[in-house]
Design a protein around this motif. Structure first.
Motif, PDB file in Angstrom:
ATOM      1  N   GLU A 349       0.989  -1.186  -0.063  1.00  0.00           N
ATOM      2  CA  GLU A 349      -0.021  -0.063   0.124  1.00  0.00           C
ATOM      3  C   GLU A 349       0.944   1.406   0.055  1.00  0.00           C
ATOM      4  OE1 GLU A 349      -3.928   0.896   2.680  1.00  0.00           O
ATOM      5  OE2 GLU A 349      -1.878   0.741   3.670  1.00  0.00           O
ATOM      6  N   HIS A 350       2.075   1.218   0.854  1.00  0.00           N
ATOM      7  CA  HIS A 350       3.091   2.466   0.795  1.00  0.00           C
ATOM      8  C   HIS A 350       3.611   2.401  -0.387  1.00  0.00           C
ATOM      9  CE1 HIS A 350       3.657   3.716   5.005  1.00  0.00           C
ATOM     10  NE2 HIS A 350       2.327   2.922   5.044  1.00  0.00           N
ATOM     11  N   VAL A 351       3.988   1.234  -1.222  1.00  0.00           N
ATOM     12  CA  VAL A 351       4.532   1.406  -2.544  1.00  0.00           C
ATOM     13  C   VAL A 351       3.804   2.053  -3.496  1.00  0.00           C
ATOM     14  CG1 VAL A 351       5.115   0.007  -4.695  1.00  0.00           C
ATOM     15  CG2 VAL A 351       5.938  -0.904  -2.405  1.00  0.00           C
ATOM     16  N   ALA A 352       2.338   1.908  -3.554  1.00  0.00           N
ATOM     17  CA  ALA A 352       1.298   2.525  -4.216  1.00  0.00           C
ATOM     18  C   ALA A 352       1.340   4.092  -3.793  1.00  0.00           C
ATOM     19  CB  ALA A 352      -0.017   2.082  -4.192  1.00  0.00           C
ATOM     20  N   PHE A 353       1.280   4.223  -2.303  1.00  0.00           N
ATOM     21  CA  PHE A 353       1.300   5.737  -2.042  1.00  0.00           C
ATOM     22  C   PHE A 353       2.562   6.569  -2.714  1.00  0.00           C
ATOM     23  CE2 PHE A 353       1.601   9.148   1.047  1.00  0.00           C
ATOM     24  CZ  PHE A 353       0.554   9.684   0.917  1.00  0.00           C
ATOM     25  N   ILE A 354       3.737   5.908  -2.411  1.00  0.00           N
ATOM     26  CA  ILE A 354       4.859   6.595  -2.993  1.00  0.00           C
ATOM     27  C   ILE A 354       4.899   6.901  -4.576  1.00  0.00           C
ATOM     28  CG2 ILE A 354       7.362   6.719  -3.052  1.00  0.00           C
ATOM     29  CD1 ILE A 354       6.096   7.357  -0.242  1.00  0.00           C
ATOM     30  N   ASP A 355       4.656   5.704  -5.356  1.00  0.00           N
ATOM     31  CA  ASP A 355       4.420   5.737  -6.585  1.00  0.00           C
ATOM     32  C   ASP A 355       3.513   6.852  -7.363  1.00  0.00           C
ATOM     33  OD1 ASP A 355       6.094   3.724  -7.243  1.00  0.00           O
ATOM     34  OD2 ASP A 355       4.481   2.034  -7.413  1.00  0.00           O
ATOM     35  N   ARG A 356       2.299   7.015  -6.601  1.00  0.00           N
ATOM     36  CA  ARG A 356       1.570   8.060  -6.718  1.00  0.00           C
ATOM     37  C   ARG A 356       2.103   9.497  -6.324  1.00  0.00           C
ATOM     38  NH1 ARG A 356      -4.822   7.884  -5.194  1.00  0.00           N
ATOM     39  NH2 ARG A 356      -4.648   9.400  -6.739  1.00  0.00           N
TER      40      ARG A 356
END
Length: 406
Positions: A349-356
């Motif tokens: 979920e953090h990977v997705a947040f930083i990707d955004r």
């Protein structure tokens, strides 16, 4: 391969025998310095989990924290100091935590009933926001959050992280991308687990502050079911009650009214039918997802017996019978990721947040998807109280949610 895309050899780089290797000699261990700084608002159990995962991922760093409980901030700081020697600012108020020019993004991890009030302050910053689940405890607040998100110059990501659990990531790929079991017809989801843990002021023992068990705990599952259904719900029926947990519990003169078991049936507009079973007086954790299509069956499981093993055991089975080859596989993340929180789902979920933050498209949960998960949960809560099935179109109209849904 850039250092940001290179797999981390964390077992080796963190071992005592490799600590003599200086930064100048890092190659396999080399990784990019964190690009972003975040503030964490709410430093209880989930807030500390997010702080831990920020540090583990390494693409951002926790710049500062804020909580109305000074004790909570002290404990969070002590735990964080075990992970890093980085300085950690303690903000004196919410406005400072949100508007610090040194901070690139905000993570809201406060109790459910406070989300809307914290978010109303946070959006004035114009910064990207991570908002824990459920994003609200009432449909009115959820509607307000969707409206805030639509006019927001940055983005708001909702913490429905079960979509990132290893067995469900693989299940989504098999069922929706590969169409491994054909056209989906039925979905059955279940969770068996121990009771709610203690929280500050025991807020999670009361529906008024948690939103009710089917909102507080089960919005994750309704989000998953909605994703697999690829449709909007048509009708919801539920039966629920308080059989074992907290039946004699009181706090500040108020008796606990939180359900500890439930059975929910959902009919979707595309004809798919789904069920969800919850039991919160099980001795250990067990989840199961069973999806039947017109060409086979998919079964995803996760078992976590914390008395025996610190790591969850997950499997994914594709059963095709005479239609093709069947298989069953273990599905797990690396141990250090699984143990960082929610069996690794928080990490990705953090990977997705930083990707955004990097400007990339992701499949992270939007406020509108968060609203749909609450619609199903709130309709189930209503059905359980009334004994009647809830027509979702009428439910949406009654709560004036039409304009909040695309």
């Amino acid at each position: 391969m850039t250092t940001s895309n290179r797999p981390r050899l964390r077992f080796f780089e963190n071992s005592s025998g490799q600590r003599h290797i200086t930064d100048a000699d890092h190659y396999l261990y080399k990784h990019d310095k964190p690009r972003y700084r975040v503030s964490v608002i709410g430093t209880g159990t989930i807030g500390q989990e997010h702080m831990r995962v920020v540090q583990l991922l390494g693409r951002a760093r926790v710049h500062g924290i804020y909580d109305i409980s000074k004790h909570s901030m002290v404990i969070a700081s002590e735990e964080f100091a075990k992970l890093t020697a980085d300085d950690l600012i303690h903000y004196d108020d919410l406005q400072s935590a949100c508007n610090d020019d040194a901070v690139d993004a905000i993570m809201i991890c406060t109790p459910n009933f406070t989300h809307i009030d914290v978010l109303e302050i946070a959006v004035k910053s114009g910064k990207p926001i991570f908002l824990e689940k459920p994003m609200a405890t009432t449909l009115a607040d959820a509607k307000r959050i969707v409206a805030l998100a639509r006019d927001y110059p940055a983005f708001i990501q909702v913490g429905l992280q079960y979509r990132y659990k290893a067995p469900y990531v693989e299940a989504r790929f098999e069922a929706l991308e590969r169409s491994a079991i054909g056209t989906l017809k039925t979905i059955a989801m279940s969770e068996y687990r121990p009771p709610f843990l203690d929280k500050v002021s025991q807020w999670n023992k009361f529906a008024e502050k948690s939103g009710g068990t089917l909102i507080e705990k089960c919005c994750h599952y309704f989000d998953l079911i909605n994703l697999f259904a690829q449709s909007t719900p048509k009708r919801v029926f539920a039966s629920a009650g308080q059989a074992v947990n907290f039946v004699d519990f009181e706090h500040a003169g108020q008796r606990s009214d939180i359900d500890d078991h439930a059975m929910v049936t959902i009919e979707y507009n595309n004809g798919l039918r789904a069920s969800f079973t919850l039991n919160m007086f099980s001795p250990h954790f067990f989840e199961e997802l069973v999806i039947c299509g017109d060409a086979g069956r998919l079964v995803a499981t996760e078992t976590f017996n914390f008395l025996e093993d610190p790591v969850a055991r997950s499997t994914l089975a594709i059963e095709l019978g005479e239609m093709g080859a069947s298989r069953k596989t273990d599905v797990n993340y690396a141990t250090h990721i699984e143990q960082s929180g929610h069996h690794g789902a928080t990490f990705f979920e953090h990977v997705a947040f930083i990707d955004r933050l990097d400007g990339k498209a992701t499949d992270s949960a939007t406020p509108e998807q968060g609203l749909w998960s609450i619609i199903v949960a709130a309709a189930a809560e209503q059905s359980a109280r009334s004994g009647d099935a809830v027509n979702i179109a009428n439910f949406i109209a009654h709560h004036d949610l039409q304009d909040s849904l695309s």
